[in-house]
Design a protein around this motif. Structure first.
Motif, PDB file in Angstrom:
ATOM      1  N   LEU A  57       0.830  -1.203   0.000  1.00 18.86           N
ATOM      2  CA  LEU A  57       0.000   0.000   0.000  1.00 18.86           C
ATOM      3  C   LEU A  57       0.866   1.256   0.000  1.00 18.86           C
ATOM      4  O   LEU A  57       0.566   2.230  -0.706  1.00 18.86           O
ATOM      5  CB  LEU A  57      -0.927   0.003   1.214  1.00 18.86           C
ATOM      6  N   PHE A  58       1.934   1.236   0.802  1.00 18.47           N
ATOM      7  CA  PHE A  58       2.839   2.387   0.833  1.00 18.47           C
ATOM      8  C   PHE A  58       3.486   2.601  -0.536  1.00 18.47           C
ATOM      9  O   PHE A  58       3.630   3.739  -1.003  1.00 18.47           O
ATOM     10  CB  PHE A  58       3.925   2.190   1.894  1.00 18.47           C
ATOM     11  N   GLY A  59       3.895   1.501  -1.191  1.00 17.73           N
ATOM     12  CA  GLY A  59       4.517   1.623  -2.511  1.00 17.73           C
ATOM     13  C   GLY A  59       3.564   2.218  -3.535  1.00 17.73           C
ATOM     14  O   GLY A  59       3.937   3.113  -4.308  1.00 17.73           O
ATOM     15  N   ALA A  60       2.326   1.730  -3.538  1.00 20.74           N
ATOM     16  CA  ALA A  60       1.327   2.254  -4.471  1.00 20.74           C
ATOM     17  C   ALA A  60       1.017   3.715  -4.166  1.00 20.74           C
ATOM     18  O   ALA A  60       0.847   4.536  -5.081  1.00 20.74           O
ATOM     19  CB  ALA A  60       0.057   1.414  -4.397  1.00 20.74           C
ATOM     20  N   ALA A  61       0.928   4.053  -2.881  1.00 25.94           N
ATOM     21  CA  ALA A  61       0.658   5.436  -2.490  1.00 25.94           C
ATOM     22  C   ALA A  61       1.781   6.369  -2.954  1.00 25.94           C
ATOM     23  O   ALA A  61       1.530   7.491  -3.409  1.00 25.94           O
ATOM     24  CB  ALA A  61       0.483   5.525  -0.976  1.00 25.94           C
ATOM     25  N   ALA A  62       3.027   5.891  -2.873  1.00 26.49           N
ATOM     26  CA  ALA A  62       4.169   6.696  -3.315  1.00 26.49           C
ATOM     27  C   ALA A  62       4.119   6.925  -4.825  1.00 26.49           C
ATOM     28  O   ALA A  62       4.432   8.016  -5.311  1.00 26.49           O
ATOM     29  CB  ALA A  62       5.474   6.005  -2.921  1.00 26.49           C
ATOM     30  N   LEU A  63       3.701   5.893  -5.564  1.00 22.83           N
ATOM     31  CA  LEU A  63       3.554   6.065  -7.017  1.00 22.83           C
ATOM     32  C   LEU A  63       2.526   7.145  -7.340  1.00 22.83           C
ATOM     33  O   LEU A  63       2.727   7.973  -8.234  1.00 22.83           O
ATOM     34  CB  LEU A  63       3.151   4.731  -7.648  1.00 22.83           C
ATOM     35  N   GLY A  64       1.412   7.119  -6.596  1.00 20.04           N
ATOM     36  CA  GLY A  64       0.404   8.151  -6.792  1.00 20.04           C
ATOM     37  C   GLY A  64       0.926   9.529  -6.432  1.00 20.04           C
ATOM     38  O   GLY A  64       0.580  10.527  -7.078  1.00 20.04           O
ATOM     39  N   GLY A  65       1.752   9.594  -5.382  1.00 18.41           N
ATOM     40  CA  GLY A  65       2.347  10.865  -4.995  1.00 18.41           C
ATOM     41  C   GLY A  65       3.281  11.411  -6.070  1.00 18.41           C
ATOM     42  O   GLY A  65       3.288  12.623  -6.353  1.00 18.41           O
ATOM     43  N   LEU A  66       4.056  10.527  -6.682  1.00 25.91           N
ATOM     44  CA  LEU A  66       4.949  10.948  -7.760  1.00 25.91           C
ATOM     45  C   LEU A  66       4.157  11.467  -8.960  1.00 25.91           C
ATOM     46  O   LEU A  66       4.547  12.452  -9.603  1.00 25.91           O
ATOM     47  CB  LEU A  66       5.834   9.777  -8.187  1.00 25.91           C
ATOM     48  N   PRO A  85      -7.294  12.265 -18.880  1.00 22.23           N
ATOM     49  CA  PRO A  85      -8.092  11.351 -18.057  1.00 22.23           C
ATOM     50  C   PRO A  85      -7.693   9.887 -18.199  1.00 22.23           C
ATOM     51  O   PRO A  85      -7.735   9.124 -17.233  1.00 22.23           O
ATOM     52  CB  PRO A  85      -9.517  11.594 -18.561  1.00 22.23           C
ATOM     53  N   ILE A  86      -7.310   9.460 -19.399  1.00 23.14           N
ATOM     54  CA  ILE A  86      -6.903   8.068 -19.593  1.00 23.14           C
ATOM     55  C   ILE A  86      -5.632   7.759 -18.812  1.00 23.14           C
ATOM     56  O   ILE A  86      -5.493   6.688 -18.208  1.00 23.14           O
ATOM     57  CB  ILE A  86      -6.703   7.769 -21.101  1.00 23.14           C
ATOM     58  N   VAL A  87      -4.712   8.716 -18.807  1.00 24.17           N
ATOM     59  CA  VAL A  87      -3.474   8.525 -18.045  1.00 24.17           C
ATOM     60  C   VAL A  87      -3.777   8.484 -16.553  1.00 24.17           C
ATOM     61  O   VAL A  87      -3.236   7.636 -15.813  1.00 24.17           O
ATOM     62  CB  VAL A  87      -2.461   9.650 -18.360  1.00 24.17           C
ATOM     63  N   LYS A  88      -4.654   9.379 -16.094  1.00 26.49           N
ATOM     64  CA  LYS A  88      -5.033   9.380 -14.680  1.00 26.49           C
ATOM     65  C   LYS A  88      -5.662   8.045 -14.284  1.00 26.49           C
ATOM     66  O   LYS A  88      -5.325   7.466 -13.241  1.00 26.49           O
ATOM     67  CB  LYS A  88      -6.018  10.512 -14.402  1.00 26.49           C
ATOM     68  N   ALA A  89      -6.566   7.551 -15.132  1.00 29.01           N
ATOM     69  CA  ALA A  89      -7.222   6.273 -14.840  1.00 29.01           C
ATOM     70  C   ALA A  89      -6.211   5.135 -14.837  1.00 29.01           C
ATOM     71  O   ALA A  89      -6.271   4.224 -13.991  1.00 29.01           O
ATOM     72  CB  ALA A  89      -8.328   6.004 -15.852  1.00 29.01           C
ATOM     73  N   VAL A 108      -5.395   2.445 -11.840  1.00 32.60           N
ATOM     74  CA  VAL A 108      -5.426   0.987 -11.996  1.00 32.60           C
ATOM     75  C   VAL A 108      -4.084   0.384 -11.600  1.00 32.60           C
ATOM     76  O   VAL A 108      -4.023  -0.673 -10.948  1.00 32.60           O
ATOM     77  CB  VAL A 108      -5.786   0.609 -13.450  1.00 32.60           C
ATOM     78  N   PHE A 109      -3.001   1.044 -11.993  1.00 34.61           N
ATOM     79  CA  PHE A 109      -1.670   0.543 -11.650  1.00 34.61           C
ATOM     80  C   PHE A 109      -1.458   0.542 -10.134  1.00 34.61           C
ATOM     81  O   PHE A 109      -0.851  -0.381  -9.580  1.00 34.61           O
ATOM     82  CB  PHE A 109      -0.595   1.394 -12.330  1.00 34.61           C
ATOM     83  N   MET A 110      -1.977   1.546  -9.442  1.00 32.71           N
ATOM     84  CA  MET A 110      -1.877   1.589  -7.978  1.00 32.71           C
ATOM     85  C   MET A 110      -2.621   0.407  -7.353  1.00 32.71           C
ATOM     86  O   MET A 110      -2.142  -0.206  -6.384  1.00 32.71           O
ATOM     87  CB  MET A 110      -2.446   2.912  -7.456  1.00 32.71           C
ATOM     88  N   VAL A 111      -3.785   0.079  -7.917  1.00 28.35           N
ATOM     89  CA  VAL A 111      -4.544  -1.066  -7.421  1.00 28.35           C
ATOM     90  C   VAL A 111      -3.774  -2.357  -7.664  1.00 28.35           C
ATOM     91  O   VAL A 111      -3.726  -3.246  -6.801  1.00 28.35           O
ATOM     92  CB  VAL A 111      -5.935  -1.128  -8.088  1.00 28.35           C
ATOM     93  N   LEU A 112      -3.146  -2.488  -8.838  1.00 30.89           N
ATOM     94  CA  LEU A 112      -2.364  -3.678  -9.146  1.00 30.89           C
ATOM     95  C   LEU A 112      -1.180  -3.828  -8.199  1.00 30.89           C
ATOM     96  O   LEU A 112      -0.886  -4.927  -7.718  1.00 30.89           O
ATOM     97  CB  LEU A 112      -1.861  -3.614 -10.590  1.00 30.89           C
ATOM     98  N   PHE A 120     -12.000   1.485  -5.638  1.00 31.80           N
ATOM     99  CA  PHE A 120     -10.970   2.503  -5.405  1.00 31.80           C
ATOM    100  C   PHE A 120     -11.347   3.823  -6.076  1.00 31.80           C
ATOM    101  O   PHE A 120     -11.241   4.893  -5.475  1.00 31.80           O
ATOM    102  CB  PHE A 120      -9.619   2.013  -5.923  1.00 31.80           C
ATOM    103  N   PHE A 121     -11.809   3.756  -7.323  1.00 29.77           N
ATOM    104  CA  PHE A 121     -12.205   4.977  -8.020  1.00 29.77           C
ATOM    105  C   PHE A 121     -13.422   5.613  -7.348  1.00 29.77           C
ATOM    106  O   PHE A 121     -13.515   6.843  -7.241  1.00 29.77           O
ATOM    107  CB  PHE A 121     -12.490   4.688  -9.486  1.00 29.77           C
ATOM    108  N   ALA A 122     -14.356   4.777  -6.899  1.00 29.35           N
ATOM    109  CA  ALA A 122     -15.538   5.309  -6.213  1.00 29.35           C
ATOM    110  C   ALA A 122     -15.144   6.012  -4.925  1.00 29.35           C
ATOM    111  O   ALA A 122     -15.653   7.094  -4.592  1.00 29.35           O
ATOM    112  CB  ALA A 122     -16.527   4.182  -5.928  1.00 29.35           C
TER     113      ALA A 122
END
Length: 284
Positions: A38-47, A63-67, A71-75, A91-93
């Motif tokens: 979770l921390f790793g995915a959160a850091a990716l989102g922060g970057l 928007p496609i890049v944001k989506a 999805v990558f964060m969820v993976l 997650f999106f909801a």
């Protein structure tokens, strides 16, 4: 005058929010939430949040890049789970609901937001917004789970003598197995998930259910100790018109803090959940 954005604060703030959103997603979907992932995915989102405010090509905020980043964060967080589509949608909801709560709180407070970027100026509304989002979404999804699954995942504690196990159980409307003597619903759990209830001398005999018929195992148990509280429970399933499950009556059964002592525990040769989300089934 445009507000000043500090990259380090923006990164840390988005990491925190992303982590909380992913944690809430795991909670709603009742899946394991490994903190390091979770921390790793959160850091990716922060970057990505930092990249979105840098002078980079415009496609970075498409928007496609944001989506795709979401999805990558969820993976990264839940890769290997069989509920990836559901996890992504939840997650999106959650993210949309949280963003709406932050926007509403900021506007009601007379403030303003810089586009879709969370800035330190909005810190005063982030915590109450997240708390409101957490309780509202948890309530909504739990009610939906009760409607579709008969109650969702609950806490289950079993005790036999001084031996005790705690696990998660799913209220399953498809589980119609009942105790033929009392008519009470029967708990079904994989023998490997509850073997700690039995003394070491019985582990080998009980776990032999993976290779032997329940009737044969019961005969071996009765031969070793006449006082054991084992019995057979008839059941049927798709492809199995009629068979027997080995069942045990624990000294204590507690479901979501409520004492349900007297219920039978039926032992399945295999785990009742493929991904480990829960370890037992309850009749709804």
């Amino acid at each position: 005058m445009k507000p000043v954005i500090y990259v380090d604060e923006l990164f840390l703030l988005n990491c925190l929010i992303n982590y909380l959103l992913l944690l809430l997603t795991a909670r709603i979907c009742s899946v394991p939430s490994p903190r390091l992932r979770l921390f790793g995915a959160a850091a990716l989102g922060g970057l990505y949040a930092v990249a979105a405010v840098l002078p980079l090509p415009n496609f970075i905020v498409h928007p496609i890049v944001k989506a795709s980043v979401g999805v990558f964060m969820v993976l990264v967080s839940f890769g290997g789970q069989k509920k990836l589509l559901r996890l992504s949608l939840v997650f999106f909801a959650v993210a949309v609901a949280f963003g709406g709560a932050v926007l509403a709180a900021e506007l009601l407070g007379g403030g303003d937001l810089l586009g879709s970027v969370l800035t330190p100026a909005s810190l005063r509304v982030l915590l109450p917004a997240f708390i409101i989002t957490y309780f509202v979404l948890t309530l909504v999804f739990r009610r939906a789970a009760r409607h579709t699954k008969g109650g969702g995942v609950v806490a289950l504690r079993l005790r036999s003598g001084d031996r005790e196990v705690s696990l998660r159980a799913l209220r399953d409307t498809g589980n119609a197995l009942v105790d033929p003597m009392t008519g009470k619903p029967v708990i079904i759990a994989g023998v490997g998930d509850v073997k700690a209830l039995f003394p070491p001398g019985l582990h080998k005999t009980v776990t032999a259910l993976r290779l032997k018929d329940a009737v044969n195992v019961l005969e071996e148990l009765c031969a070793s100790d006449k006082s054991l509280r084992f019995q057979l429970v008839p059941y049927s399933a798709v492809g199995v018109p009629g068979s027997m499950l080995l069942a045990f009556r624990p000294d204590e059964v507690v479901i979501d803090g409520q004492n349900k002592t007297g219920m039978l525990l039926a032992l399945s040769p295999n785990s009742v959940s493929e991904n480990g989300t829960y370890a037992a089934l309850l009749g709804a």
